[in-house]
Every structure is written in structure tokens, then in C-alpha cells.
Design a protein around this motif. Structure first.
Motif: not given
Length: 379
Positions: A316-325, A294-310
């Protein structure tokens, strides 16, 4: 020669609360690569509020980046086919020359920060201090437009001509948020997220961006459209706009949000997950609810860091994306959204409420309480 206008000016915040004031100001003349636009409406975006809440920002300044209006004056170096009086919508600023812009991704322009946030328009306005009768400078240049005013100096890249596409001034007012919030939500689903009919889409946070994403998922015909929020009325509206399932985060009891989304998607989880909140605890659950591949898209704004179990993430073959517009080309995608609106498939009129400039306080209050999804200031 400067001209007089009105603008909603942001001053230094108190306790991180924005301080907006409607002021009489004067606006400088345009440069050769700029246009002067008579603003008819400005959508209020959470990005405006976020910037106006930061004590380390530039003050006083005029914000606003969801403007619509009519061309009043055209700079001598403008290459767009524009005529004075043309209706236009305003979107993001981009350089048009970097690898991102040249490959059709202007939202990820290499100069995006400098052009949209670093404030090249420090001397755009002047205002007069009450009592001292001293003039002081008010900054502009936000997103290349600073459209929270009755006049705006706009960079060429921000301008999307809608000549022949709008039927009236009132329609142009309604379309003001197409240049940012609505295209961000819809584009994140259809363009960046590449949603298909077989997808299960989870959308967390149902402001203007999230509800636009719901509408786009319905247009595509996604198998599951799961809308998540804490406000009952927003969930009811999401259902009306095409959500197949809604989840009230305040009524989960012992079940986790990830578990609730899996239950709504045949146990598999969402193949496209969109977070508009920027809340770290919710983002962690959003990663959990996202299905294999699956694809996970970040749209909200935050200065915090995300910890990921690599290891878990990789297997799981997931994709993490950041969306601008939504990774759209505004001039093309705005035309698409107008077509959807004409066909009754993108009813943005259900999301907006109009306010006078002097009612900016009530508009922000209604936005904060959830009474209004998208406030639009009419000039």
C-alpha cells in the motif's frame, strides 16, 4: 537568593490518580544559562497528567510546560535578545547543537529526553512540611520550565519572545498553550504531515491537539476533514471549526471506524490520518482507514506495540510517523499561529477555559469529563 512563590506540586499518585497540591514554595536563583519568568498562565496538558500518574516518577515535583509570562531576570550567558519585562511563551527544551537541531528539527533533539523529562532541576524549589516545619526539596526542570507556578526558572531554548506580538496580559494568558498542545496539533497537519488541499484528513481524538489539527486542515483547505470522537460536544465544536464530517464512535453500530472514514472520503480512506488517543485498537483501525500512499501519524502516548502486516503495509506504500510537537521550530510556528489567530482563522479562544490555581482539581475534572478542552491556570 531564593524567592517565594506559589506552585502546584505533584506528589506520589494514589491508584494512578495524580495528587496535585497548591503550595507556598521558595525557588532558587537562576544559573547563567537560565531566565526567571513571572508566569501569568499555564495550560494543562495530558502529558502533565500522564507523568503525574506514574508511581515511578520523581516526587514531589512541579510540572507544567505550556507557560506564558514576563521576563523578570536574565542569566549572564543568555544569547537571546531579551529585556526584563518582555512577554514570552515557553515551549520545549532542545540542545541546539545536535544534527536534528542543526537541520531545523528541534523537536527530535538527540538530548530531548534528558532535557525535558530526566529532570535536571531536582533542587529547583523548597517547601515546608506542615506539622514538622521541616524543609524539603521539590523538583523542577520539567520541559526546561516547570511552569505550573507563579515563578519559573527557564532554559534559554524554551523561550519564545513575543514582544510586540501580544497586545495585553489577557492575550498572553490565552496564548499559553501555543508552545505545546496547539502547535503540536496544527504542526502535525501542516508541517510534519505536509497536508495539501487535495488531502483527506482524519483526526481521531478531539482534545486541544486534535481540534488544533482540525483548524490547521481547514486553513490549508483540505478536501475532507473527518473528526472522530466519543463526545458529542467535541464533534459539534469540530464541525464549527471546519470539519467536513464527524464520526461519533459510540454510534457506529455494526460499521467499523475504518469503514465509516472510507465512506466519508469517497471510498478511498484518509490520505493523512492522525491518532491522538494512543489506544491500540483505534490505532489498528487508523492504519486500515489510511489510503494507499497515505500517511499515518501517531500522537497519543502508549507503551504497547503495534503489529503490522508487513506485506500489506508495503504494497500500500503507507508511511507511519511519530509526531513530537508537529516537528515545528517553536519560535517560527508560534508567530504563524498568532497571525492565524489575528486573521480569525485559528480561534483558540473557543478551546480554552480559565481557572484559578486553587481550582486545579475542578480543572482536571472538567478536562477528564470533556467539559473543558484546554484548562488554563491563571497566576
Amino acid at each position: 537568593m531564593s524567592q517565594s512563590c506559589r506552585a502546584i506540586v505533584a506528589y506520589q499518585p494514589s491508584n494512578k490518580q495524580p495528587d496535585f497540591r497548591l503550595e507556598d514554595v521558595s525557588i532558587r536563583d537562576i544559573e547563567p544559562d537560565e531566565c526567571l519568568v513571572d508566569i501569568v498562565a499555564t495550560g494543562v496538558c495530558h502529558t502533565d497528567l500522564g507523568v503525574a500518574s506514574r508511581p515511578d516518577s520523581i516526587y514531589p515535583r512541579v510540572l507544567g510546560h505550556e507557560g506564558s509570562g514576563y521576563i523578570r531576570k536574565i542569566g549572564s550567558k543568555i544569547s537571546l535578545n531579551l529585556q526584563e519585562g518582555d512577554p514570552v511563551l515557553l515551549s520545549i527544551a532542545f540542545c541546539n547543537n545536535c544534527p536534528s537541531c542543526q537541520s531545523g528539527h528541534p523537536s527530535y533533539c538527540y538530548s530531548a529526553y534528558a532535557l525535558n523529562f530526566a529532570n535536571p532541576g531536582r533542587d529547583t524549589y523548597q517547601a515546608r512540611s506542615v506539622g514538622t516545619e521541616q524543609d524539603f526539596v521539590v523538583a523542577g526542570g520539567f520541559f526546561g520550565q516547570s511552569s505550573l507556578g507563579s515563578l519559573a526558572i527557564v532554559k534559554e531554548s524554551c523561550i519564545v519572545s513575543v514582544a510586540g506580538a501580544v497586545k495585553s496580559r489577557s492575550e498572553l494568558q490565552l496564548f499559553a498553550p501555543l508552545g505545546c498542545g496547539f502547535q503540536t496539533g496544527a504542526g502535525t497537519v501542516s508541517k510534519l504531515g505536509k497536508a495539501q488541499p487535495g488531502d483527506s484528513v482524519a483526526i481521531i481524538g478531539l482534545g486541544g491537539v486534535g481540534l488544533s489539527a482540525v483548524m490547521a486542515a481547514r486553513i490549508i483547505g483540505c478536501k475532507h476533514i473527518v473528526a472522530v470522537d466519543r463526545i458529542h460536544d467535541r464533534l459539534a465544536l469540530a464541525k464549527e471549526l471546519g470539519a467536513t464530517d464527524v464520526i461519533h464512535t459510540g454510534k457506529l453500530d455494526t460499521a467499523s471506524l475504518a469503514e465509516a472514514v472510507r465512506n466519508a472520503t469517497d471510498g478511498l480512506g484518509s490520505s493523512l490520518t492522525i491518532d491522538t488517543t494512543g489506544v491500540l485498537s483505534i490505532i489498528r483501525e487508523a492504519l486500515e482507514m489510511t489510503s494507499i500512499l497515505g500517511r499515518m501519524v501517531l500522537l497519543g502516548m502508549s507503551k504497547e506495540s503495534i503489529d503490522i502486516d508487513m506485506t500489506k503495509f508495503k504494497l500500500a506504500g503507507k508511511t507511519l510517523l511519530g509526531s513530537v510537537q508537529g516537528d515545528v521550530i517553536p519560535s517560527q510556528y508560534i508567530a504563524q499561529m498568532i497571525e492565524w489567530y489575528r486573521a480569525g482563522r485559528f480561534p483558540i479562544d473557543k478551546l480554552v477555559r480559565f481557572y484559578k490555581p486553587e481550582d486545579i482539581g475542578p480543572a482536571l475534572h472538567d478536562m477528564g469529563t470533556g467539559q473543558t478542552v484546554k484548562p488554563i491556570i491563571l497566576w
